[in-house]
Enzyme design. Sequence first.
Site, PDB file in Angstrom:
ATOM      1  N   LYS A 175       0.862  -1.181   0.000  1.00 30.74           N
ATOM      2  CA  LYS A 175       0.000   0.000   0.000  1.00 30.74           C
ATOM      3  C   LYS A 175       0.903   1.237   0.000  1.00 30.74           C
ATOM      4  O   LYS A 175       1.545   1.540   0.997  1.00 30.74           O
ATOM      5  CB  LYS A 175      -0.885   0.056   1.239  1.00 30.74           C
ATOM      6  CG  LYS A 175      -1.919   1.180   1.105  1.00 30.74           C
ATOM      7  CD  LYS A 175      -2.369   1.764   2.418  1.00 30.74           C
ATOM      8  CE  LYS A 175      -1.541   2.906   2.891  1.00 30.74           C
ATOM      9  NZ  LYS A 175      -1.619   4.132   2.089  1.00 30.74           N
ATOM     10  N   GLY A 228       7.544   5.539   7.833  1.00 32.38           N
ATOM     11  CA  GLY A 228       6.639   6.680   7.952  1.00 32.38           C
ATOM     12  C   GLY A 228       6.825   7.353   9.290  1.00 32.38           C
ATOM     13  O   GLY A 228       7.903   7.293   9.890  1.00 32.38           O
ATOM     14  N   GLY A 233       3.921   4.504  13.261  1.00 36.21           N
ATOM     15  CA  GLY A 233       4.754   3.346  13.590  1.00 36.21           C
ATOM     16  C   GLY A 233       4.384   2.752  14.946  1.00 36.21           C
ATOM     17  O   GLY A 233       4.356   1.527  15.118  1.00 36.21           O
ATOM     18  N   GLU A 250      10.797   2.007  10.194  1.00 35.25           N
ATOM     19  CA  GLU A 250      11.769   3.047   9.867  1.00 35.25           C
ATOM     20  C   GLU A 250      11.021   4.357  10.052  1.00 35.25           C
ATOM     21  O   GLU A 250      10.086   4.642   9.316  1.00 35.25           O
ATOM     22  CB  GLU A 250      12.138   2.873   8.387  1.00 35.25           C
ATOM     23  CG  GLU A 250      13.579   2.956   8.002  1.00 35.25           C
ATOM     24  CD  GLU A 250      14.601   2.830   9.065  1.00 35.25           C
ATOM     25  OE1 GLU A 250      15.065   1.714   9.298  1.00 35.25           O
ATOM     26  OE2 GLU A 250      14.965   3.851   9.680  1.00 35.25           O
ATOM     27  N   CYS A 284      13.789  11.405   6.065  1.00 36.35           N
ATOM     28  CA  CYS A 284      14.022  11.013   7.459  1.00 36.35           C
ATOM     29  C   CYS A 284      15.474  11.294   7.837  1.00 36.35           C
ATOM     30  O   CYS A 284      15.799  11.420   9.009  1.00 36.35           O
ATOM     31  CB  CYS A 284      13.624   9.575   7.713  1.00 36.35           C
ATOM     32  SG  CYS A 284      14.034   8.492   6.378  1.00 36.35           S
ATOM     33  N   GLU A 384      10.912  16.343  15.354  1.00 38.28           N
ATOM     34  CA  GLU A 384      11.022  16.275  13.898  1.00 38.28           C
ATOM     35  C   GLU A 384       9.988  17.194  13.247  1.00 38.28           C
ATOM     36  O   GLU A 384       8.813  17.161  13.582  1.00 38.28           O
ATOM     37  CB  GLU A 384      10.799  14.842  13.415  1.00 38.28           C
ATOM     38  CG  GLU A 384      11.065  14.712  11.930  1.00 38.28           C
ATOM     39  CD  GLU A 384      10.890  13.291  11.410  1.00 38.28           C
ATOM     40  OE1 GLU A 384       9.877  12.652  11.744  1.00 38.28           O
ATOM     41  OE2 GLU A 384      11.766  12.832  10.648  1.00 38.28           O
TER      42      GLU A 384
HETATM   43  P1  ADP Z   1       4.112  10.507   6.613  1.00 39.75           P
HETATM   44  O1  ADP Z   1       4.331  11.564   7.622  1.00 39.75           O
HETATM   45  O2  ADP Z   1       5.340  10.040   5.914  1.00 39.75           O
HETATM   46  O3  ADP Z   1       2.960  10.761   5.699  1.00 39.75           O
HETATM   47  P2  ADP Z   1       2.481   8.446   7.802  1.00 39.75           P
HETATM   48  O4  ADP Z   1       2.892   7.589   8.931  1.00 39.75           O
HETATM   49  O5  ADP Z   1       1.286   9.300   7.966  1.00 39.75           O
HETATM   50  O6  ADP Z   1       3.781   9.258   7.488  1.00 39.75           O
HETATM   51  O7  ADP Z   1       2.269   7.593   6.490  1.00 39.75           O
HETATM   52  C1  ADP Z   1       3.129   6.586   6.041  1.00 39.75           C
HETATM   53  C2  ADP Z   1       2.320   5.451   5.457  1.00 39.75           C
HETATM   54  O8  ADP Z   1       1.557   4.855   6.511  1.00 39.75           O
HETATM   55  C3  ADP Z   1       1.303   5.877   4.404  1.00 39.75           C
HETATM   56  O9  ADP Z   1       1.229   4.887   3.398  1.00 39.75           O
HETATM   57  C4  ADP Z   1       0.008   5.931   5.191  1.00 39.75           C
HETATM   58  O10 ADP Z   1      -1.142   5.749   4.397  1.00 39.75           O
HETATM   59  C5  ADP Z   1       0.187   4.771   6.140  1.00 39.75           C
HETATM   60  N1  ADP Z   1      -0.638   4.825   7.362  1.00 39.75           N
HETATM   61  C6  ADP Z   1      -1.107   5.921   8.004  1.00 39.75           C
HETATM   62  N2  ADP Z   1      -1.832   5.565   9.085  1.00 39.75           N
HETATM   63  C7  ADP Z   1      -1.807   4.214   9.143  1.00 39.75           C
HETATM   64  C8  ADP Z   1      -2.362   3.238  10.037  1.00 39.75           C
HETATM   65  N3  ADP Z   1      -3.086   3.578  11.096  1.00 39.75           N
HETATM   66  N4  ADP Z   1      -2.103   1.943   9.793  1.00 39.75           N
HETATM   67  C9  ADP Z   1      -1.354   1.564   8.742  1.00 39.75           C
HETATM   68  N5  ADP Z   1      -0.828   2.426   7.857  1.00 39.75           N
HETATM   69  C10 ADP Z   1      -1.035   3.734   8.042  1.00 39.75           C
END
Ligand code: ADP
Length: 499
Positions: A175, A228, A233, A250, A284, A384
């Site tokens: 995804k 992310g 995380g 990460e 990052c 951050e």
């Molecule tokens: P960034 O600040 O890089 O956007 P996110 O953590 O919001 O970081 O997003 C990184 C990835 O994690 C994206 O693909 C996002 O759709 C996904 N994501 C966000 N929330 C969730 C969740 N609750 N469970 C799984 N994946 C998620």
Amino acid sequence: MADSFKNFIDGAWVEPSTGQYFENRNPARRSDLIGNFPRSSREDVDRAVAAAKAAFPDWSRTPAPARGDILRRVGDLLTARKDEIARAATREMGKTLQETRGDLQEGIDTAYYAGVEGRRLFGQTVPSELRNKWAMTYRRPIGVCGLITPFNFPLAIPTWKMFPALVCGNTVVIKPAEDTPHTVALLVEVLEEAGIPRGVVNLVHGLGEEVGAAIVEHPDIPVISFTGSTETGSIIAQTCGRMHKRLSLEMGGKNAQIVLADADLDLAIDGVLWGAFGTTGQRCTATSRLLLQDEIHDEFVARLMERARGLKLGYGLEKDVEVGPLIHEASLQKVEEYIEIGKGEATLAMGGERATGEGLDDGYFFQPTIFTDVKPGSRLATEEIFGPVLSVIRFKELDEAIRINNEVKYGLSSSLYTRDAVASFRAFQDLDNGITYVNAPTIGAEAHLPFGGVKQTGNGHREGGWEVYEFYSETKVCYLDYSGKLQRAQIDNYEASPY
Ligand code: ADP
């Protein structure tokens, strides 16, 4: 009419079960609609996981060199389409074409590395403590891997996860970030063209809390790899802990570049400009703290500001543009919040506002920003921001700089500029990070080396290089006893000896 994109499940491009789509727009030109992407649901994830599970027995038994051959072809096809895919990545992500071409090259390098790794995947043969007995290990595939990726390296990060997972014999459901779904759709097109068998790679577009969460919670996915935010995380880690899943995280960074008075200052200025404002600070590994030794502080800041003022902002496909936009409105707002916090803690030396003017008004542009007199321990110095904001901290001795570097909860990368070999080795030894550069900025990972951080940046795993192959495989230990009798380890061989 904008294009409507599809999911890729079981070897076919299919519409989402929901019939719903979300818009993907160019962050430099919001009026530019790239396309509508599936807002998929749990049902789509279920289908993708079922396809990946069905494909696993055959793919996991395909000889690893043959799996690697497909990845080599992927490398060839990505090379042929490098410019086209890099342009698509710039259009949806915003960083300059030079940077997205680098992103593509990292994916190409990762593909060729994976191709070769298919001929290695070494186990070990180890002497047994008993006579007429062999002991050895080999690496087994695990199953369906769920890959969740961020927007900032729309091609490289998906390849970091997907290619080693595939070479190790796993099947995947990916995804991508909802901000950059197009680049991964193009990557999956390339995999299809390279001959990846049906069901081995599945792509489900959608939102994090919907599709991302469904992947993390799926009982038939034993491995999750996520890059992310630290907040997301943590949520993922809780679920994976509860469900006993193998997880690679990460996450954030608060990376520092330290400049000693003996350094080549021109080189150090080039480094911090690239580290802090490249990718608009949305890496990052971005340089978000600059630690300057007292003697050179004022001169360095003056020269840095002069160079930073000259940076050209704009749409990354346009000539001479050096800094693109932020990814979306929420990101701009987050940066603005930190500007307000910073004004109460330090001196705003330059920038601090949304960037406007010709070519900028239709995008999420923010001025390169520098705070000086930043105090170690303050929010500006420890949290951050993920934007073009650099915090300058003054120090007297290297020991103090090392202490300041280590005083944050993150530990991804660090950099030291010096001509002193002893100081360099102090840095390697004492800076609490997964990666330390000497005389190079905090950014610039190479595909064949492990990548990752300590403390709250990650959870102990590494991407890239050889180490990631351990994450995507289980070690199997095999003993073969041809003595023809029962041999009891630790008992029969030691009972008769004086030890
Ligand atoms: P960034 O600040 O890089 O956007 P996110 O953590 O919001 O970081 O997003 C990184 C990835 O994690 C994206 O693909 C996002 O759709 C996904 N994501 C966000 N929330 C969730 C969740 N609750 N469970 C799984 N994946 C998620």
